[in-house]
Scaffold this active site. Structure first.
Site, short mmCIF file in Angstrom:
data_model
loop_
_atom_site.label_atom_id
_atom_site.label_comp_id
_atom_site.label_asym_id
_atom_site.label_seq_id
_atom_site.Cartn_x
_atom_site.Cartn_y
_atom_site.Cartn_z
N GLU A 1 -4.13 6.22 -6.95
CA GLU A 1 -5.17 5.22 -6.70
C GLU A 1 -6.00 5.78 -5.56
OE1 GLU A 1 -2.78 1.28 -6.70
OE2 GLU A 1 -4.59 0.93 -5.54
N CYS B 1 -10.18 0.27 -0.22
CA CYS B 1 -10.89 1.11 -1.18
C CYS B 1 -11.67 0.24 -2.15
CB CYS B 1 -9.96 2.09 -1.87
SG CYS B 1 -8.62 1.35 -2.70
C1 UN1 Z 1 -6.92 0.01 -1.26
O1 UN1 Z 1 -7.75 -0.41 -0.46
O2 UN1 Z 1 -6.26 1.04 -0.99
O3 UN1 Z 1 -8.15 -5.68 -4.17
C2 UN1 Z 1 -6.67 -0.61 -2.58
C3 UN1 Z 1 -8.00 -5.25 -3.03
C4 UN1 Z 1 -6.78 -4.42 -2.71
C5 UN1 Z 1 -7.25 -3.00 -2.55
C6 UN1 Z 1 -6.18 -2.01 -2.50
N1 UN1 Z 1 -5.78 -4.57 -3.73
O4 UN1 Z 1 -8.81 -5.44 -2.14
#
Ligand code: UN1
Length: 428
Positions: free
Chosen positions: A208, A242
């Site tokens: 990810e 992210c």
């Molecule tokens: C990350 O920022 O590494 O939906 C991913 C969201 C979180 C993001 C996770 N699940 O904001």
């Protein structure tokens, strides 16, 4: 190594000893798959969730002091971690695991993503080697202690705190059978190369990674709703998700009014110590990160393209939430992991071109659209290439089970975290 509070360097949170090459070697030798029946593994993982909830105060304090998380984010962090445990427990399969799984997790969700990777790997019965980010080993350590207390065998879950070297040692060791990674796209590429050179062919990589996430606001959007969604998506968690909004496109007919309302809403943000309930935006994780974000904003300021900036506390790793003017997403060279929003305007006739420009960057994590015209929403949503599209709301905070989270293209491999396919990838 001393771990200090990103909001106040005088606060020594704890000390950590990094795993050496010898420790990594010993851990791989000691690792054993968890061969208990699936129902028993599930029961233990549910017990971990209960223990997390029982220890909420301590975990909130660690989230704030080690990772700079404000209270609302810490609550969501614990909620998501417990959800991952219970959701993956419900998917624990009676089938063979992949084997030894390296789980390499980021500091921005030091409990939730750490727990999600480990819980899925354990639900499938793997032996886990967990390598948390070097910025957040203390939270990970507390979490692992709670896994063990709940009944996970020590040989099935071992913690290897460290920087990039520990991750590199794990992903290049043929005793590792699979890797789960959340972090930057460049690191994911290096992991993929190391795995190809050293691991068995077909060893799974679940990555990810980053994004250049956009939002389109058209002239029919409800401005109050759009502004709230923009502020949350771009500035909550100091922009260190992210999923966060980086690139806002506003239809030019409404841009002046919408941006004025946005700047007003930004003025209401409380910036400071994450431990105070009045704080909306805490510090960024470390000095290096603060410098990179600040340098980026200064470049725009010198060119006269800084549209808005807030004042911040003098001490601690704080950076000013800022809005920068660009012509479009093509101007963005990389993901800036902080509270920085880039804005461009578009003419109604150009909306397909805007979507093409976003797709052309090659990322594909989150996307937001604000419009009250259904057929326009449908057209945009069907053309945009991302994992998670959000309509008339913010674009952060995916909920385990109901909003599986993950991207495509440069943003990740899938399967989506918190979705029905995730645990399967940890099975042989
Ligand atoms: C990350 O920022 O590494 O939906 C991913 C969201 C979180 C993001 C996770 N699940 O904001």
């Amino acid at each position: 190594q001393e771990m200090r509070n990103p909001a106040d360097a005088r606060d020594l949170v704890g000390r950590v000893a990094w795993a050496s090459d010898g420790d990594v070697n010993a851990a791989l030798d000691a690792a054993r798959v968890w061969d208990a029946p699936a129902a028993e593994r599930a029961e233990v993982l549910r017990r971990v969730a209960d223990l997390y909830e029982a220890h909420y105060g301590e975990l909130f304090a660690l989230c704030a002091r080690e990772a700079g998380k404000m209270v609302g984010d810490s609550v969501a962090e614990l909620r998501e971690a417990a959800d991952f445990l219970r959701y993956y427990a419900a998917h624990a399969p009676d089938a063979a695991p992949v084997g030894r799984f390296a789980c390499i997790s980021p500091w921005n969700f030091p409990l939730a993503i750490f727990t999600g990777q480990v819980a899925a790997a354990l639900a499938a019965g793997n032996a886990v080697l967990a390598k948390p980010a070097e910025q957040s080993p203390l939270i990970a350590h507390r979490a692992v202690r709670l896994f063990h207390e709940a009944g996970v065998p020590r040989a099935a879950l071992q913690l290897l705190p460290g920087a990039g070297e520990v991750g590199a040692a794990l992903t290049a060791d043929p005793r590792v059978d699979g890797v789960a990674f959340t972090g930057g796209t460049d690191t994911a590429r290096r992991i993929r190369a190391a795995m190809a050179d050293n691991l068995a062919p077909g060893a799974p990589l679940i990555a990810e990674t980053g994004g250049l996430n956009a939002m389109i606001v058209d002239s029919t959007a409800l401005p109050e709703q759009a502004v709230q969604a923009i502020v949350e998506s771009a500035f909550q968690s100091a922009g260190q998700r992210c999923s966060a909004l980086r690139m806002l496109y506003v239809q030019q007919d409404i841009a002046d009014n919408l941006l004025e309302m946005l700047y007003g809403a930004m003025e209401e943000l409380g910036i400071g110590d994450p431990w105070l309930l009045s704080t909306d935006v805490g510090p960024v994780i470390d000095e290096a990160s603060a410098k990179k974000i600040t340098d980026h904003c200064e470049k725009y300021e010198k060119r006269g393209e800084l549209l808005k900036k807030l004042s911040i506390p003098e001490k601690g790793n704080f950076v000013s939430p800022a809005v920068l003017r660009v012509t479009g997403i093509q101007d963005l060279k990389e993901e800036i992991f902080g509270p920085v929003l880039h804005v461009a305007t578009f003419d109604a006739k150009e909306i397909d071109q805007v979507v093409d420009d976003i797709n052309a960057k090659g990322y594909g994590l989150t996307f937001g659209v604000h419009s009250r015209v259904d057929h326009r929403v449908d057209r945009i949503a069907s053309r945009i290439k991302v994992g998670n599209t959000y309509v008339n709301r913010n674009q952060i905070g995916a909920i385990v089970g109901s909003q599986p989270f993950g991207g495509e293209g440069l943003s990740g491999t899938g399967p989506k975290a918190g979705g029905p396919q995730y645990v399967r990838r940890f099975m042989k």
